[in-house]
Design a protein around this motif. Structure first.
Motif, short mmCIF file in Angstrom:
data_model
loop_
_atom_site.label_atom_id
_atom_site.label_comp_id
_atom_site.label_asym_id
_atom_site.label_seq_id
_atom_site.Cartn_x
_atom_site.Cartn_y
_atom_site.Cartn_z
N ALA A 18 -15.13 4.86 20.91
CA ALA A 18 -15.79 4.96 22.22
C ALA A 18 -14.77 4.97 23.35
O ALA A 18 -14.83 5.80 24.24
CB ALA A 18 -16.76 3.81 22.40
N GLY A 19 -13.83 4.03 23.31
CA GLY A 19 -12.89 3.85 24.41
C GLY A 19 -11.86 4.95 24.55
O GLY A 19 -11.48 5.32 25.66
N GLU A 20 -11.39 5.49 23.44
CA GLU A 20 -10.38 6.54 23.50
C GLU A 20 -10.95 7.93 23.25
O GLU A 20 -10.64 8.87 23.96
CB GLU A 20 -9.26 6.26 22.47
CG GLU A 20 -8.47 5.02 22.78
CD GLU A 20 -7.44 4.67 21.70
OE1 GLU A 20 -6.38 4.16 22.08
OE2 GLU A 20 -7.71 4.90 20.51
N ALA A 21 -11.79 8.05 22.22
CA ALA A 21 -12.28 9.38 21.83
C ALA A 21 -13.59 9.76 22.52
O ALA A 21 -14.02 10.91 22.42
CB ALA A 21 -12.44 9.43 20.31
N GLY A 22 -14.26 8.80 23.19
CA GLY A 22 -15.50 9.10 23.89
C GLY A 22 -16.68 9.40 22.97
O GLY A 22 -17.64 10.05 23.37
N ILE A 23 -16.62 8.92 21.74
CA ILE A 23 -17.69 9.16 20.77
C ILE A 23 -18.79 8.12 20.98
O ILE A 23 -18.50 6.92 21.06
CB ILE A 23 -17.13 9.07 19.33
CG1 ILE A 23 -16.10 10.17 19.11
CG2 ILE A 23 -18.26 9.14 18.30
CD1 ILE A 23 -15.32 10.04 17.81
N PRO A 24 -20.06 8.54 21.04
CA PRO A 24 -21.15 7.57 21.19
C PRO A 24 -21.05 6.49 20.11
O PRO A 24 -20.97 6.79 18.92
CB PRO A 24 -22.41 8.41 21.02
CG PRO A 24 -22.00 9.78 21.46
CD PRO A 24 -20.57 9.92 21.00
N THR A 25 -21.04 5.23 20.54
CA THR A 25 -20.79 4.12 19.62
C THR A 25 -21.70 2.95 19.97
O THR A 25 -21.84 2.61 21.14
CB THR A 25 -19.31 3.67 19.74
OG1 THR A 25 -18.47 4.80 19.50
CG2 THR A 25 -18.98 2.57 18.77
N ILE A 26 -22.28 2.34 18.95
CA ILE A 26 -23.04 1.10 19.12
C ILE A 26 -22.55 0.10 18.09
O ILE A 26 -21.92 0.47 17.10
CB ILE A 26 -24.56 1.31 18.99
CG1 ILE A 26 -24.93 1.88 17.62
CG2 ILE A 26 -25.08 2.20 20.10
CD1 ILE A 26 -26.42 1.97 17.36
N GLY A 27 -22.86 -1.15 18.31
CA GLY A 27 -22.52 -2.19 17.35
C GLY A 27 -23.77 -2.88 16.86
O GLY A 27 -24.70 -3.12 17.63
N PHE A 28 -23.83 -3.16 15.59
CA PHE A 28 -24.95 -3.88 14.98
C PHE A 28 -24.43 -4.56 13.73
O PHE A 28 -23.71 -3.94 12.95
CB PHE A 28 -26.07 -2.89 14.61
CG PHE A 28 -27.23 -3.53 13.91
CD1 PHE A 28 -28.24 -4.14 14.63
CD2 PHE A 28 -27.31 -3.51 12.52
CE1 PHE A 28 -29.33 -4.74 13.98
CE2 PHE A 28 -28.39 -4.10 11.85
CZ PHE A 28 -29.40 -4.71 12.59
N GLY A 29 -24.78 -5.81 13.55
CA GLY A 29 -24.30 -6.47 12.34
C GLY A 29 -25.03 -7.75 12.04
O GLY A 29 -25.75 -8.29 12.89
N PRO A 30 -24.85 -8.26 10.84
CA PRO A 30 -25.51 -9.48 10.40
C PRO A 30 -24.74 -10.72 10.84
O PRO A 30 -23.62 -10.64 11.33
CB PRO A 30 -25.47 -9.34 8.89
CG PRO A 30 -24.20 -8.59 8.63
CD PRO A 30 -24.08 -7.63 9.80
N SER A 31 -25.35 -11.87 10.66
CA SER A 31 -24.75 -13.17 10.85
C SER A 31 -24.45 -13.46 12.32
O SER A 31 -24.96 -12.80 13.23
CB SER A 31 -23.50 -13.35 9.99
OG SER A 31 -23.14 -14.72 9.93
N HIS A 32 -23.60 -14.43 12.54
CA HIS A 32 -23.30 -14.89 13.90
C HIS A 32 -21.87 -14.49 14.26
O HIS A 32 -20.94 -14.67 13.46
CB HIS A 32 -23.46 -16.41 14.00
CG HIS A 32 -24.82 -16.88 13.60
ND1 HIS A 32 -25.91 -16.71 14.41
CD2 HIS A 32 -25.27 -17.48 12.47
CE1 HIS A 32 -26.98 -17.20 13.81
NE2 HIS A 32 -26.62 -17.66 12.63
N GLU A 33 -21.70 -14.00 15.47
CA GLU A 33 -20.38 -13.56 15.93
C GLU A 33 -19.35 -14.67 15.80
O GLU A 33 -18.19 -14.42 15.46
CB GLU A 33 -20.50 -13.11 17.39
CG GLU A 33 -19.24 -12.56 17.97
CD GLU A 33 -19.43 -12.07 19.39
OE1 GLU A 33 -18.53 -12.29 20.20
OE2 GLU A 33 -20.48 -11.46 19.68
N SER A 34 -19.74 -15.91 16.05
CA SER A 34 -18.80 -17.03 16.00
C SER A 34 -18.23 -17.28 14.61
O SER A 34 -17.21 -17.96 14.47
CB SER A 34 -19.47 -18.30 16.51
OG SER A 34 -20.58 -18.64 15.68
#
Length: 152
Positions: A104-120
């Motif tokens: 997303a930041g360099e290539a400008g590709i549409p990007t989302i984040g999704f994942g299990p568990s807790h970030e901490s």
């Protein structure tokens, strides 16, 4: 006679390698008068990784921040689909670096984040995930793919 300090800082959308380095250099310039003879400098660390093929890749360790608007189709469609399927989710941000910095930041590709568990728990000594969280994430990934592939 020598000191090396590593500074890890999260970046905001729009910051460039040059703007961040200039900020660091200005901070060092403020320190210089109190330390005559000291050679203060700032640079990016180099990352060096060996791929499974044996090829060595080297690059400056700069990972740009990125942000997309909530109404972008690739955010809105999966978000609505997950909500309709009963997922208790909200739009937010990650407090850690991901490959999204490149895509997303360099290539400008549409990007989302999704994942299990807790970030901490991510990348900690006692990292773990419940099987039920993994199964729910599997279902979520399917819902996201179906929403992104839906022809409207």
């Amino acid at each position: 006679s020598r000191c090396l300090a590593t500074y890890d800082r999260r970046l905001l959308p729009g910051e460039t390698p040059e703007s961040v380095l200039e900020e660091m250099r200005q901070a060092l310039d403020k320190l210089s008068p109190g330390h005559p003879g000291a050679a203060l400098s700032a640079r990016y660390a180099l990352g060096r990784e060996t791929c499974y093929t044996g090829r060595i890749m080297e690059a400056e360790r700069f990972f740009p921040g990125w942000l997309f608007e909530e109404d972008e189709w690739f955010i809105d469609r999966p978000y609505r689909a997950l909500k309709e399927a009963g997922f208790d989710i909200s739009l937010s941000h990650y407090n850690f670096c991901t490959n999204g910095s490149h895509y997303a930041g360099e290539a400008g590709i549409p990007t989302i984040g999704f994942g299990p568990s807790h970030e901490s728990l991510a990348h900690t000594m006692d990292e773990y995930i419940e099987i039920s969280q993994l199964q729910k994430a599997r279902d979520g990934y399917r819902i996201i793919m179906e929403a992104l592939l839906a022809v409207k």
